[in-house]
Scaffold this motif. Structure first.
Motif, mmCIF file in Angstrom:
data_model
loop_
_atom_site.group_PDB
_atom_site.id
_atom_site.type_symbol
_atom_site.label_atom_id
_atom_site.label_comp_id
_atom_site.label_asym_id
_atom_site.label_seq_id
_atom_site.Cartn_x
_atom_site.Cartn_y
_atom_site.Cartn_z
ATOM 1 N N PHE A 499 0.854 -1.107 0.036
ATOM 2 C CA PHE A 499 0.120 0.017 0.030
ATOM 3 C C PHE A 499 0.757 1.361 0.229
ATOM 4 C CE2 PHE A 499 -2.362 3.302 2.392
ATOM 5 C CZ PHE A 499 -3.327 3.345 1.356
ATOM 6 N N LYS A 500 1.934 1.309 0.799
ATOM 7 C CA LYS A 500 2.752 2.598 1.111
ATOM 8 C C LYS A 500 3.437 2.680 -0.246
ATOM 9 C CE LYS A 500 6.547 1.886 3.470
ATOM 10 N NZ LYS A 500 7.446 1.666 4.464
ATOM 11 N N ASP A 501 4.122 1.677 -0.797
ATOM 12 C CA ASP A 501 4.838 1.743 -2.258
ATOM 13 C C ASP A 501 3.636 2.156 -3.595
ATOM 14 O OD1 ASP A 501 7.050 0.833 -0.956
ATOM 15 O OD2 ASP A 501 6.761 -1.328 -1.747
ATOM 16 N N THR A 502 2.684 1.705 -3.333
ATOM 17 C CA THR A 502 1.418 2.085 -4.311
ATOM 18 C C THR A 502 1.330 3.632 -4.225
ATOM 19 O OG1 THR A 502 0.615 -0.089 -4.172
ATOM 20 C CG2 THR A 502 -0.590 1.733 -5.445
ATOM 21 N N LEU A 503 1.156 4.018 -3.122
ATOM 22 C CA LEU A 503 1.051 5.460 -2.679
ATOM 23 C C LEU A 503 2.136 6.358 -3.332
ATOM 24 C CD1 LEU A 503 -0.858 5.770 0.636
ATOM 25 C CD2 LEU A 503 -1.948 6.129 -1.598
ATOM 26 N N ASN A 504 3.490 5.725 -3.011
ATOM 27 C CA ASN A 504 4.420 6.916 -3.722
ATOM 28 C C ASN A 504 4.292 6.734 -4.988
ATOM 29 O OD1 ASN A 504 5.548 7.145 -0.785
ATOM 30 N ND2 ASN A 504 6.655 5.323 -0.967
ATOM 31 N N ILE A 505 4.237 5.655 -5.782
ATOM 32 C CA ILE A 505 4.176 5.430 -7.046
ATOM 33 C C ILE A 505 3.189 6.451 -7.602
ATOM 34 C CG2 ILE A 505 3.759 4.118 -9.171
ATOM 35 C CD1 ILE A 505 5.273 1.810 -7.652
ATOM 36 N N LEU A 506 2.077 6.329 -7.031
ATOM 37 C CA LEU A 506 0.921 7.392 -7.757
ATOM 38 C C LEU A 506 1.179 8.914 -7.448
ATOM 39 C CD1 LEU A 506 -2.550 5.151 -6.272
ATOM 40 C CD2 LEU A 506 -1.409 5.651 -8.715
ATOM 41 N N GLY A 507 1.700 9.168 -6.303
ATOM 42 C CA GLY A 507 2.195 10.435 -5.996
ATOM 43 C C GLY A 507 3.284 11.046 -6.806
ATOM 44 N N GLN A 508 4.284 9.999 -7.215
ATOM 45 C CA GLN A 508 5.166 10.441 -8.183
ATOM 46 C C GLN A 508 4.654 10.749 -9.566
ATOM 47 O OE1 GLN A 508 8.011 7.690 -8.194
ATOM 48 N NE2 GLN A 508 8.853 7.829 -5.956
ATOM 49 N N VAL A 509 3.628 9.866 -10.066
ATOM 50 C CA VAL A 509 2.768 10.089 -11.232
ATOM 51 C C VAL A 509 2.058 11.354 -11.247
ATOM 52 C CG1 VAL A 509 1.047 9.004 -12.620
ATOM 53 C CG2 VAL A 509 2.899 7.361 -11.607
ATOM 54 N N ALA A 510 1.215 11.324 -10.357
ATOM 55 C CA ALA A 510 0.669 12.883 -10.067
ATOM 56 C C ALA A 510 1.444 13.957 -10.112
ATOM 57 C CB ALA A 510 -0.096 12.921 -8.551
ATOM 58 N N THR A 511 2.585 13.966 -9.751
ATOM 59 C CA THR A 511 3.544 15.063 -9.595
ATOM 60 C C THR A 511 4.113 15.394 -11.277
ATOM 61 O OG1 THR A 511 4.484 14.474 -7.572
ATOM 62 C CG2 THR A 511 5.811 15.998 -8.984
ATOM 63 N N VAL A 512 4.183 14.285 -12.076
ATOM 64 C CA VAL A 512 4.845 14.491 -13.333
ATOM 65 C C VAL A 512 3.503 15.091 -14.062
ATOM 66 C CG1 VAL A 512 5.455 12.936 -15.324
ATOM 67 C CG2 VAL A 512 6.267 12.458 -13.109
ATOM 68 N N VAL A 513 2.414 14.436 -13.927
ATOM 69 C CA VAL A 513 1.024 14.826 -14.593
ATOM 70 C C VAL A 513 0.976 16.285 -14.308
ATOM 71 C CG1 VAL A 513 -1.283 14.573 -14.859
ATOM 72 C CG2 VAL A 513 0.119 12.569 -14.538
ATOM 73 N N ALA A 514 1.088 16.666 -13.130
ATOM 74 C CA ALA A 514 0.781 18.033 -12.762
ATOM 75 C C ALA A 514 1.705 19.035 -13.370
ATOM 76 C CB ALA A 514 0.755 18.285 -11.459
ATOM 77 N N ALA A 515 3.160 18.561 -13.504
ATOM 78 C CA ALA A 515 4.212 19.342 -14.157
ATOM 79 C C ALA A 515 3.974 19.363 -15.530
ATOM 80 C CB ALA A 515 5.401 18.665 -13.956
#
Length: 524
Positions: A499-515
Motif C-alpha cells: 500500500f505504501k509503495d503504491t501511494l509513493n508511485i501514484l504520488g510520483q505519477v501525479a507530480t509528473v502529470v501536474a508538471a
C-alpha cells in the motif's frame, strides 16, 4: 605528530624486545616474599658452594669441639671481618671463601686443643644490600641474603624490562672491580660462572637491548640474540641449544656489514674445516644454518577410510603405485565407495588465482553470468585433489589410472552412499534409501510431497560426483549421494508495504502529470 610518536614508539619497542621463554619471569608466590616486600629477595636455592661463597660481617658459624667433652661455639663475623672464639682467639676472614674460612677456624681450634675432632658449619647467613639500575622497572636498593645469585634478582619478576639485555649484565663490586655476566647461558646451559653470588655493595647495571645478532635455521632456538663482545660462532650456537639433527653443517653462512656498516657480504663456514671457536661475531651479524634436504625426508602416504588396515605406509619414489598401497592396506572393505574415493596431494604452495580473488569481492547481484559460473566452479574445487577414476582402475583394470604416489599423499575410501538426500520444502526432508530407476518426482513423493511453500518449478539436483547443480527436468538418472533441493517460494510483501509503495508511485505519477499540465498551459 602525537599519533606518529606512539606508532614509532610501539614499533621500536616491538623490535627491541626479545620473546625468549627465559624472559617470561613471573613473581614467585612465596610467603617469605610476600611478607618481605618489594625490595627484598629470597634466594632460589638454600645450597651453598663453599668454594664460591665469600663470608662477611653477619655470618654466624657453629663450631663443635669433641674431646672428652663437647664444647660448642656460635661466633659471628664482626664489621671488621674478624671472628672471635672465647678462650681461643680471633681470626680475620676478609675476602675468604667459606671453604678457606673453615680451614682457618679449624687451625685455630687444633692449635688450642689436642687430639679433638671438630665440626664447623655456617649456621646463619647474613643479609647484604646492593643497587640495581638500567633497563629495570624499579631501580634502587635491594636487600638480599648473601647466598642470593644474580638470577634470583632477575627471575623474581619484579625488575626486568622487556627491553633489558640479560647477556651483558655489568656488576661493579665495592672494590671497583667490574665483571660482565651472560645470564642467558646460565638459564640455557647451567653455567654457574655466569650466575655469581651477590656481594655487599654490588652495583648491578642491566643495559638496554641494542646490538644484536640473528640466528636462523636449524638450531634449537633460532631468533635474535643480544650481541656479546668476543663471542664466537661456537658460543652463539651452543647458547641457541646447538644444531638440530637435520642441520647442514658444511655451508653455514654469516651475512655481515663492513666496517662502515653500509655494505653486506657473506662468509661461508664448514665445521669440518673451520674452527668455530676462532670465528668472532660482530654486531648485526646474521647467521644462516640451512636444513639438509637429504636428511630425514619421510616418504610416507596416508590411507584412510574403508580399507582393512588404514594408516601410514612407506613408499619408494617413482616405484610405488596406487594399487601397491591398496594391497598393503589389505584391500577394500565391501562398503567402500569407489565413486567417492579420492587421492589428495600435498601442494606446498597454493597457486594464487587473482581472478577468483577479484570475483570474491563482487556482490552476487553485480556478477555477470560467466563470473558467477567461474566463482561456483572455483568454490567447489577440492584443494589438492588429483583426478583418478577409481572405478576404472579397480573394476576395469585401467592401468592408466594407476598413478605413482608421492610423499604425503592421502588416499581416502569413504563408505558407499546408498541414499539420496532431499532438502528444502518437502514434508519430510532427509536421507532416503537409494532405489535404482527412481526419478526426482519419486523421491519427492517418498518424502511426503511438496511443502505448501515449495517452488516446484525450480527443483535442482546436486550431483555427488561433480558437485554440479542441474535442473530436475534435465536429470535422466539419479546416483547414490545425489542431493535434491526444493527451494522455497518467498512470501509476498506485507499489505502495508504494498500500500505504501503504491501511494509513493501514484504520488510520483501525479507530480509528473501536474508538471506536464503546467507546462502545456504556460505554452498556450
Amino acid at each position: 605528530m602525537l599519533l606518529l610518536f606512539f606508532i614509532l614508539s610501539s614499533t621500536l619497542f616491538a623490535q627491541n624486545s626479545l620473546p625468549w621463554q627465559e624472559r617470561s619471569f613471573k613473581p614467585v608466590k612465596d610467603s617469605l616474599l610476600l611478607a618481605a616486600g618489594d625490595n627484598f629477595i629470597v634466594p632460589s636455592s638454600g645450597n651453598l658452594s663453599d668454594e664460591e661463597y665469600i663470608v662477611g660481617p653477619g655470618d654466624r658459624f657453629f663450631i663443635s669441639v669433641m674431646g672428652i667433652e663437647e664444647i660448642t661455639f656460635t661466633p659471628v663475623i664482626d664489621y671488621e671481618n674478624n671472628i672471635y672464639i672465647p678462650g681461643l682467639g680471633a681470626v680475620n676472614l676478609r675476602h675468604n671463601t667459606l671453604k678457606s674460612a673453615k680451614l682457618k677456624l679449624d687451625s685455630l681450634v687444633q692449635y688450642n686443643f689436642r687430639k679433638v675432632k671438630t665440626f664447623i658449619a655456617l649456621s646463619e647467613i647474613r643479609k647484604v644490600k646492593v643497587q640495581i639500575t638500567g633497563s629495570v622497572k624499579n631501580p634502587g636498593g635491594l636487600i638480599l641474603f648473601a647466598n642470593s645469585r644474580l638470577s634470583d634478582i632477575i627471575s623474581s619478576g619484579k625488575f626486568l624490562e622487556e627491553t633489558a639485555d640479560i647477556r651483558n649484565i655489568l656488576v661493579t663490586s665495592s672494590d671497583n672491580s667490574r665483571m660482565k655476566f651472560d645470564l642467558l647461558r646460565f638459564f640455557r646451559l647451567g653455567e654457574l660462572s655466569q650466575n655469581p653470588y651477590i656481594r655487599e655493595g654490588d652495583f648491578i647495571y642491566i643495559p638496554r637491548f641494542d646490538r644484536h645478532v640473528t640466528l636462523s635455521g636449524s638450531v634449537s632456538y633460532p631468533g635474535v640474540y643480544e650481541f656479546v663482545e668476543g663471542e664466537s660462532l661456537a658460543d652463539i650456537i651452543s647458547t641457541a641449544g646447538g644444531f638440530t639433527s637435520d642441520a647442514r653443517k658444511d655451508s653455514i653462512e654469516i651475512i655481515r656489514f663492513d666496517e662502515e656498516g653500509k655494505t653486506q657480504y657473506s662468509a661461508y663456514i664448514d665445521i669440518q674445516k673451520d674452527n668455530l671457536k676462532g670465528i668472532l661475531l660482530r654486531d648485526r651479524d646474521r647467521i644462516l644454518i640451512r636444513k639438509d634436504p637429504t636428511l630425514f625426508e619421510e616418504h610416507i602416504v596416508l590411507v584412510e577410510g574403508y580399507v582393512k588396515y588404514p594408516g601410514y605406509y612407506r613408499i619408494e619414489k617413482n616405484v610405488t603405485k596406487l594399487t601397491d598401497i591398496i594391497k598393503l592396506a589389505g584391500g577394500l572393505h565391501p562398503e567402500a565407495s569407489l565413486v567417492d574415493a579420492s587421492l589428495y596431494r600435498n601442494v606446498r604452495r597454493e597457486e594464487f588465482d587473482p581472478e577468483y580473488e577479484r570475483i570474491k569481492m563482487i556482490p552476487r547481484a553485480d556478477m555477470t553470468e560467466d563470473e558467477y559460473d567461474y566463482f561456483k566452479s572455483k568454490a567447489r574445487e577440492r584443494k589438492g585433489k588429483l583426478v583418478v577414476d577409481f572405478v576404472s582402475l579397480l573394476e576395469k583394470g585401467d592401468k592408466g589410472e594407476d598413478v605413482f604416489l608421492k610423499r604425503n599423499d592421502r588416499i581416502d575410501f569413504p563408505a558407499k552412499k546408498n541414499y539420496v538426500t532431499i532438502i528444502g520444502q518437502v514434508v519430510n526432508p532427509g536421507k532416503l534409501e537409494y532405489k535404482d530407476g527412481f526419478s526426482v518426482e519419486d523421491y519427492i513423493r517418498l518424502a511426503g510431497g511438496f511443502g505448501w511453500r515449495a517452488l516446484d518449478s525450480e527443483v535442482r539436483v546436486v550431483k555427488s560426483s561433480t558437485g554440479e547443480w542441474v535442473d530436475a527436468e534435465d536429470v535422466d538418472d539419479l546416483s547414490p549421494g545425489d542431493i535434491i533441493w526444493v527451494p522455497e517460494d518467498p512470501p509476498s510483501p506485507p499489505f502495508w508495504t504494498i500500500f505504501k509503495d503504491t501511494l509513493n508511485i501514484l504520488g510520483q505519477v501525479a507530480t509528473v502529470v501536474a508538471a506536464t499540465v503546467a507546462v502545456v498551459v504556460s505554452v498556450r
